[in-house]
Design a protein around this motif. Sequence first.
Motif, PDB file in Angstrom:
ATOM      1  N   PRO A   1       5.454 -22.727   5.116  1.00  0.00           N
ATOM      2  CA  PRO A   1       5.526 -23.298   3.723  1.00  0.00           C
ATOM      3  C   PRO A   1       5.030 -24.471   3.707  1.00  0.00           C
ATOM      4  CG  PRO A   1       7.702 -23.082   5.024  1.00  0.00           C
ATOM      5  CD  PRO A   1       6.575 -22.244   5.523  1.00  0.00           C
ATOM      6  N   GLY A   2       4.380 -24.933   2.557  1.00  0.00           N
ATOM      7  CA  GLY A   2       3.890 -26.090   2.478  1.00  0.00           C
ATOM      8  C   GLY A   2       4.808 -27.328   1.846  1.00  0.00           C
ATOM      9  N   ASN A   3       3.894 -28.316   1.311  1.00  0.00           N
ATOM     10  CA  ASN A   3       4.783 -29.209   0.624  1.00  0.00           C
ATOM     11  C   ASN A   3       5.290 -30.280   1.646  1.00  0.00           C
ATOM     12  OD1 ASN A   3       5.273 -31.195  -1.503  1.00  0.00           O
ATOM     13  ND2 ASN A   3       7.211 -30.280  -1.938  1.00  0.00           N
ATOM     14  N   PHE A   4       4.710 -30.504   2.897  1.00  0.00           N
ATOM     15  CA  PHE A   4       5.161 -31.327   4.077  1.00  0.00           C
ATOM     16  C   PHE A   4       5.001 -32.687   3.510  1.00  0.00           C
ATOM     17  CE2 PHE A   4       4.878 -33.490   8.008  1.00  0.00           C
ATOM     18  CZ  PHE A   4       6.148 -33.005   8.709  1.00  0.00           C
ATOM     19  N   PRO A   5       5.749 -33.793   3.926  1.00  0.00           N
ATOM     20  CA  PRO A   5       7.011 -33.715   4.609  1.00  0.00           C
ATOM     21  C   PRO A   5       8.363 -33.442   3.819  1.00  0.00           C
ATOM     22  CG  PRO A   5       6.445 -35.975   4.304  1.00  0.00           C
ATOM     23  CD  PRO A   5       5.423 -35.144   3.635  1.00  0.00           C
ATOM     24  N   GLU A   6       8.054 -33.558   2.526  1.00  0.00           N
ATOM     25  CA  GLU A   6       9.112 -33.373   1.616  1.00  0.00           C
ATOM     26  C   GLU A   6       9.963 -32.315   1.884  1.00  0.00           C
ATOM     27  OE1 GLU A   6       6.509 -34.298   0.745  1.00  0.00           O
ATOM     28  OE2 GLU A   6       6.797 -36.596  -0.078  1.00  0.00           O
ATOM     29  N   ALA A   7       9.130 -30.897   2.091  1.00  0.00           N
ATOM     30  CA  ALA A   7       9.570 -29.430   2.205  1.00  0.00           C
ATOM     31  C   ALA A   7       8.688 -29.172   3.543  1.00  0.00           C
ATOM     32  CB  ALA A   7       9.363 -28.770   0.933  1.00  0.00           C
TER      33      ALA A   7
END
Length: 329
Positions: free
Chosen positions: A69-75
């Motif tokens: 899953p993406g949206n690193f580092p928030e997710a």
Amino acid sequence: MTIPILDAKKVIRLSLSIAALFLVSLFFANMVSAHGYVSKPESRALLCADGVNYDCGAVVYEPQSLEGPGNFPEAGVPDGQIASAGGVFPKLDEQSADRWAKVPISSGPYAFEWTLTAAHATANWDYYITKEGWDPNDPLERSDFELFCSIDDNGKRPDFTVTHNCDIPDRSGYHVIFAYWEVYDTANAFYQVIDVTFDGEGEVPGPDPGDGEDNGDNEAPAWDANAVYLSGDKVSYNGLIYEAKWWSQNDVPGETSVWELVGEGEEEPPTETDPPEETDPPVDSDYPAWSTDTIYLGGDRVTHDGQTYEALWWTLGENPTNSNVWIQI
């Protein structure tokens, strides 16, 4: 004709099951549609595939498949699973000061290189490095890293070789660089960690700077249909030398775009009687026959046309004799 209530429920359940199977198929098809790994400096996964790192698990077959899953580092993936992209290849999350081979590197300007086996529309590329004072014997966490380079592609589809010029911060000793590729039109991203040393005493030698007639091209090993090749690997075939542009298995040199002709070998092209006679490996009768209607997971084994095959990842309906999902054992 009125359908009984019980039969109607069965129809609804069947419809939902079919829809769920369809969505699962789409998910896994997307997971294998776009792949890539960091080839310079060599990532932890690539050194596993090259046989430099040991006891790595199935990532040796597909270092390009660290997708999560993406949206690193928030997710993104959980702490402790950054190296494995969320547990895809859990062996990669083993972390200690001496667990992994290290690539010598220096602070300052550096050209990072990705090798893509499928170019996906891209949102951004980010590069992180462990902070001073990080603990190399603890699992990798977000708090261990700081961002030092970011490239925004705004949905552009990249080439199969991608280069980014970044400035690596001052460091000494062993550190981990985390390279992150966020896909534009899906919710996923690709994760690659790179073990490096800034003291010039790494366990992985740099590339041979020589070129021309003395670069060893004429000593390339013979192409093997059962071998897995990565970008930069060279083979000899029919008296010619070929170099792999990306991950390859069963792709015949000279017949596919995976291979690039780079030179001539020392030996004459083999005749039809030159290749050694191939012998069929024994078939283990304990393994079931392959079925086009069965879902197989990584590690599952089947027999087909007198051969035994092992699945590298999830598959449905892909014939073992002509699909890279299967490897003959």
